[in-house]
Design a protein around this motif. Sequence first.
Motif, PDB file in Angstrom:
ATOM      1  N   GLY A   1       0.826  -1.193   0.000  1.00 31.62           N
ATOM      2  CA  GLY A   1       0.000   0.000   0.000  1.00 31.62           C
ATOM      3  C   GLY A   1       0.859   1.241   0.000  1.00 31.62           C
ATOM      4  O   GLY A   1       2.081   1.175  -0.166  1.00 31.62           O
ATOM      5  N   LEU A   2       0.224   2.369   0.188  1.00 27.96           N
ATOM      6  CA  LEU A   2       0.917   3.650   0.196  1.00 27.96           C
ATOM      7  C   LEU A   2       1.188   4.107   1.622  1.00 27.96           C
ATOM      8  O   LEU A   2       0.380   3.873   2.517  1.00 27.96           O
ATOM      9  N   ILE A   3       2.322   4.762   1.798  1.00 32.40           N
ATOM     10  CA  ILE A   3       2.690   5.339   3.082  1.00 32.40           C
ATOM     11  C   ILE A   3       3.038   6.807   2.841  1.00 32.40           C
ATOM     12  O   ILE A   3       3.646   7.145   1.832  1.00 32.40           O
ATOM     13  N   HIS A   4       2.613   7.678   3.741  1.00 26.66           N
ATOM     14  CA  HIS A   4       2.855   9.114   3.623  1.00 26.66           C
ATOM     15  C   HIS A   4       4.011   9.477   4.546  1.00 26.66           C
ATOM     16  O   HIS A   4       3.913   9.311   5.755  1.00 26.66           O
ATOM     17  N   ALA A   5       5.106   9.958   3.957  1.00 24.63           N
ATOM     18  CA  ALA A   5       6.281  10.313   4.753  1.00 24.63           C
ATOM     19  C   ALA A   5       7.021  11.463   4.098  1.00 24.63           C
ATOM     20  O   ALA A   5       7.135  11.504   2.872  1.00 24.63           O
ATOM     21  N   SER A   6       7.507  12.382   4.888  1.00 21.05           N
ATOM     22  CA  SER A   6       8.289  13.530   4.397  1.00 21.05           C
ATOM     23  C   SER A   6       7.552  14.326   3.321  1.00 21.05           C
ATOM     24  O   SER A   6       8.165  14.813   2.371  1.00 21.05           O
ATOM     25  N   GLY A   7       6.244  14.406   3.438  1.00 16.91           N
ATOM     26  CA  GLY A   7       5.453  15.192   2.495  1.00 16.91           C
ATOM     27  C   GLY A   7       5.184  14.517   1.163  1.00 16.91           C
ATOM     28  O   GLY A   7       4.606  15.121   0.262  1.00 16.91           O
ATOM     29  N   ASN A   8       5.585  13.262   1.005  1.00 19.40           N
ATOM     30  CA  ASN A   8       5.348  12.509  -0.231  1.00 19.40           C
ATOM     31  C   ASN A   8       4.704  11.172   0.085  1.00 19.40           C
ATOM     32  O   ASN A   8       4.703  10.714   1.223  1.00 19.40           O
ATOM     33  N   TRP A   9       4.168  10.535  -0.948  1.00 20.52           N
ATOM     34  CA  TRP A   9       3.602   9.197  -0.837  1.00 20.52           C
ATOM     35  C   TRP A   9       4.564   8.207  -1.464  1.00 20.52           C
ATOM     36  O   TRP A   9       5.121   8.455  -2.531  1.00 20.52           O
ATOM     37  N   TYR A  10       4.745   7.058  -0.814  1.00 19.04           N
ATOM     38  CA  TYR A  10       5.643   6.013  -1.292  1.00 19.04           C
ATOM     39  C   TYR A  10       4.916   4.679  -1.278  1.00 19.04           C
ATOM     40  O   TYR A  10       4.089   4.426  -0.399  1.00 19.04           O
ATOM     41  N   MET A  11       5.251   3.799  -2.228  1.00 15.38           N
ATOM     42  CA  MET A  11       4.705   2.448  -2.234  1.00 15.38           C
ATOM     43  C   MET A  11       5.505   1.633  -1.220  1.00 15.38           C
ATOM     44  O   MET A  11       6.733   1.732  -1.171  1.00 15.38           O
ATOM     45  N   SER A  12       4.816   0.872  -0.426  1.00 12.06           N
ATOM     46  CA  SER A  12       5.489   0.009   0.541  1.00 12.06           C
ATOM     47  C   SER A  12       4.900  -1.392   0.450  1.00 12.06           C
ATOM     48  O   SER A  12       3.767  -1.579   0.030  1.00 12.06           O
ATOM     49  N   SER A  13       5.700  -2.356   0.838  1.00 15.50           N
ATOM     50  CA  SER A  13       5.232  -3.741   0.899  1.00 15.50           C
ATOM     51  C   SER A  13       5.747  -4.347   2.197  1.00 15.50           C
ATOM     52  O   SER A  13       6.768  -3.917   2.730  1.00 15.50           O
ATOM     53  N   TRP A  14       5.035  -5.319   2.712  1.00 13.75           N
ATOM     54  CA  TRP A  14       5.438  -5.938   3.964  1.00 13.75           C
ATOM     55  C   TRP A  14       5.075  -7.403   3.951  1.00 13.75           C
ATOM     56  O   TRP A  14       4.171  -7.851   3.257  1.00 13.75           O
ATOM     57  N   ASP A  15       5.856  -8.147   4.708  1.00 13.06           N
ATOM     58  CA  ASP A  15       5.681  -9.586   4.849  1.00 13.06           C
ATOM     59  C   ASP A  15       5.819  -9.880   6.339  1.00 13.06           C
ATOM     60  O   ASP A  15       6.932 -10.059   6.835  1.00 13.06           O
ATOM     61  N   PHE A  16       4.721  -9.847   7.047  1.00 12.17           N
ATOM     62  CA  PHE A  16       4.659 -10.004   8.492  1.00 12.17           C
ATOM     63  C   PHE A  16       5.494  -8.927   9.183  1.00 12.17           C
ATOM     64  O   PHE A  16       5.015  -7.844   9.401  1.00 12.17           O
ATOM     65  N   ASP A  17       6.768  -9.160   9.489  1.00 14.46           N
ATOM     66  CA  ASP A  17       7.536  -8.163  10.231  1.00 14.46           C
ATOM     67  C   ASP A  17       8.598  -7.446   9.393  1.00 14.46           C
ATOM     68  O   ASP A  17       9.360  -6.652   9.920  1.00 14.46           O
ATOM     69  N   VAL A  18       8.668  -7.700   8.092  1.00 10.88           N
ATOM     70  CA  VAL A  18       9.646  -7.038   7.220  1.00 10.88           C
ATOM     71  C   VAL A  18       8.907  -6.073   6.301  1.00 10.88           C
ATOM     72  O   VAL A  18       7.980  -6.459   5.587  1.00 10.88           O
TER      73      VAL A  18
END
Length: 74
Positions: A34-51
């Motif tokens: 999904g998307l994460i909002h950081a430092s005034g921009n949106w970034y795509m992020s992915s996760w696998d349980f704890d990574v």
Amino acid sequence: MKLTEKQKNCPYCHEQADYYAEPITGGFNDIGCGLIHASGNWYMSSWDFDVMKVADNPVIACPMCKRPLNEEEK
């Protein structure tokens, strides 16, 4: 910028909790992306349980509603 109703109400590109929007796939507690909002921009992020991995370059538009994410909302 004039937004459509779909763009105004898109859960995938508006912060829901602590910098995160609604996951595009999966969930917060398992595998997803999904998307994460950081430092005034949106970034795509992915996760696998704890990574979690976050893309280096900002996303310019929401992949779900096509709302421009690199322009100021009015």
